[in-house]
Design a protein around this motif. Structure first.
Motif, short mmCIF file in Angstrom:
data_model
loop_
_atom_site.label_atom_id
_atom_site.label_comp_id
_atom_site.label_asym_id
_atom_site.label_seq_id
_atom_site.Cartn_x
_atom_site.Cartn_y
_atom_site.Cartn_z
N CYS A 155 10.28 2.92 3.99
CA CYS A 155 10.58 3.90 2.77
C CYS A 155 11.73 3.27 1.88
O CYS A 155 12.80 3.34 2.49
N TYR A 197 -2.88 12.22 0.18
CA TYR A 197 -1.93 11.44 0.21
C TYR A 197 -2.60 9.98 -0.39
O TYR A 197 -3.66 9.77 0.00
N ASN A 198 -1.90 9.26 -0.61
CA ASN A 198 -2.35 7.82 -1.15
C ASN A 198 -2.10 6.97 0.06
O ASN A 198 -2.87 5.80 0.09
N ALA A 199 -1.51 7.07 1.09
CA ALA A 199 -1.12 6.21 2.17
C ALA A 199 -0.82 7.26 3.38
O ALA A 199 -0.15 7.81 3.18
N GLU A 253 3.41 9.83 7.12
CA GLU A 253 3.64 9.38 8.22
C GLU A 253 3.54 10.04 9.65
O GLU A 253 4.52 11.03 9.80
N ARG A 307 2.00 9.09 -2.82
CA ARG A 307 2.48 9.94 -1.54
C ARG A 307 2.21 9.49 -0.40
O ARG A 307 0.99 8.87 -0.05
N VAL A 308 3.01 9.26 0.60
CA VAL A 308 3.04 8.63 1.75
C VAL A 308 3.19 9.76 3.04
O VAL A 308 4.15 10.47 2.90
N HIS A 325 0.99 -1.09 0.03
CA HIS A 325 -0.19 -0.07 0.01
C HIS A 325 0.87 1.23 0.00
O HIS A 325 0.33 2.37 0.08
N LEU A 326 2.11 1.13 0.00
CA LEU A 326 3.10 2.33 0.26
C LEU A 326 3.47 2.69 -0.98
O LEU A 326 4.68 2.57 -1.38
N LEU A 367 0.13 6.78 7.32
CA LEU A 367 0.77 5.66 8.37
C LEU A 367 0.30 6.16 9.98
O LEU A 367 0.83 7.47 10.22
N TRP A 409 7.41 11.13 0.67
CA TRP A 409 6.97 10.28 1.95
C TRP A 409 7.44 11.62 3.03
O TRP A 409 8.30 12.11 3.14
N GLN A 456 8.40 5.66 -3.58
CA GLN A 456 7.50 6.36 -3.50
C GLN A 456 7.64 7.83 -3.88
O GLN A 456 8.88 8.24 -4.14
#
Length: 238
Positions: free
Chosen positions: A54, A103-105, A41, A38-39, A34-35, A107, A61, A58
């Protein structure tokens, strides 16, 4: 009671758990598909999770960390080139980010339990998800396991699978809700009932990580992920 100071982390266990490479690999294998893109955290701490997850593929991040001292460790990793070029740092809170920043994910690895108003935080995170994006959450399991260690590092609570799902944004689609580390739960139970430590030792962390986590990879499957010391939830935005 005064509001907790979210800009200063009271725990000192992060450098210990940074050594838990088997544990990071275990949950990382479940999160890495899923990462992408754009992530974000949230609660990046000293950058241990970033280093583990990472891989530079990506597009972006962003590490968000409210404690300036912890964030300085991430900045050192960036300055020394130990983190991929896609990584950035924001010293502050999720609430500081522009509403249009998607963002796409997103965390939250052992972070939500530190946040008093957890449902409000997750609702805010959901608004920062692009369509089809996912919230990736790991929290400590079972309130009955709440110990001096939890209190010492500023946990408001531990979660069951049910209680974590209860605070997820109601419009989200739950892709996975599982318990992890069934064998490690024995260590947590021993600390709760016998040791009552406010901090584990490096020797204990290494024993758990090298001996217990590899067995949990096997036993968790046998137990259909219905038993463990951590809860994993993956939720998608429609």
């Amino acid at each position: 009671m005064p509001a907790p100071d979210v800009t200063h982390y009271i725990g000192d266990e992060l450098t210990l758990f940074e050594k838990a490479t088997n544990w990071k690999s275990y949950y990382g294998n479940k999160l890495k598909p899923h990462l992408k893109g754009r992530v974000l955290e949230v609660g990046a701490g000293i950058g241990g999770t970033t280093l583990s997850l990472c891989d530079g593929t990506q597009a972006d991040w962003l590490c968000v960390e409210p404690d300036a001292d912890l964030a300085a460790n991430i900045q050192d990793l960036l300055n020394s080139g130990q983190l991929p070029a896609c990584c950035r740092l924001h010293t502050g809170l999720l609430a500081d980010l522009p509403a249009t920043d998607l963002y796409n994910a997103i965390l939250y690895i052992d972070v939500i339990e530190h946040i008093e108003h957890d449902a409000a935080e997750l609702a805010r995170a959901y608004e920062h998800l692009a369509p089809g994006g996912v919230l990736l959450i790991i929290v400590p399991a079972h309130q009955w396991l709440f110990s001096p260690f939890d209190k010492a590092i500023g946990h408001f609570r531990r979660y069951s699978r049910t209680s974590l799902l209860r605070v997820m944004p109601p419009q989200s689609k739950i892709l996975q809700a599982s318990y992890l580390d069934s064998v490690g739960m024995l260590a947590s139970t021993a600390n709760k009932l016998l040791l009552k430590q406010s901090n584990p030792t490096l020797k204990q962390i290494k024993f758990w990580d090298t001996m217990m986590v590899p067995i949990s990879r096997f036993t968790d499957k046998l137990l259909l992920h219905n038993f463990g010391k951590s809860v994993l939830v993956i939720a998608q935005k429609s």
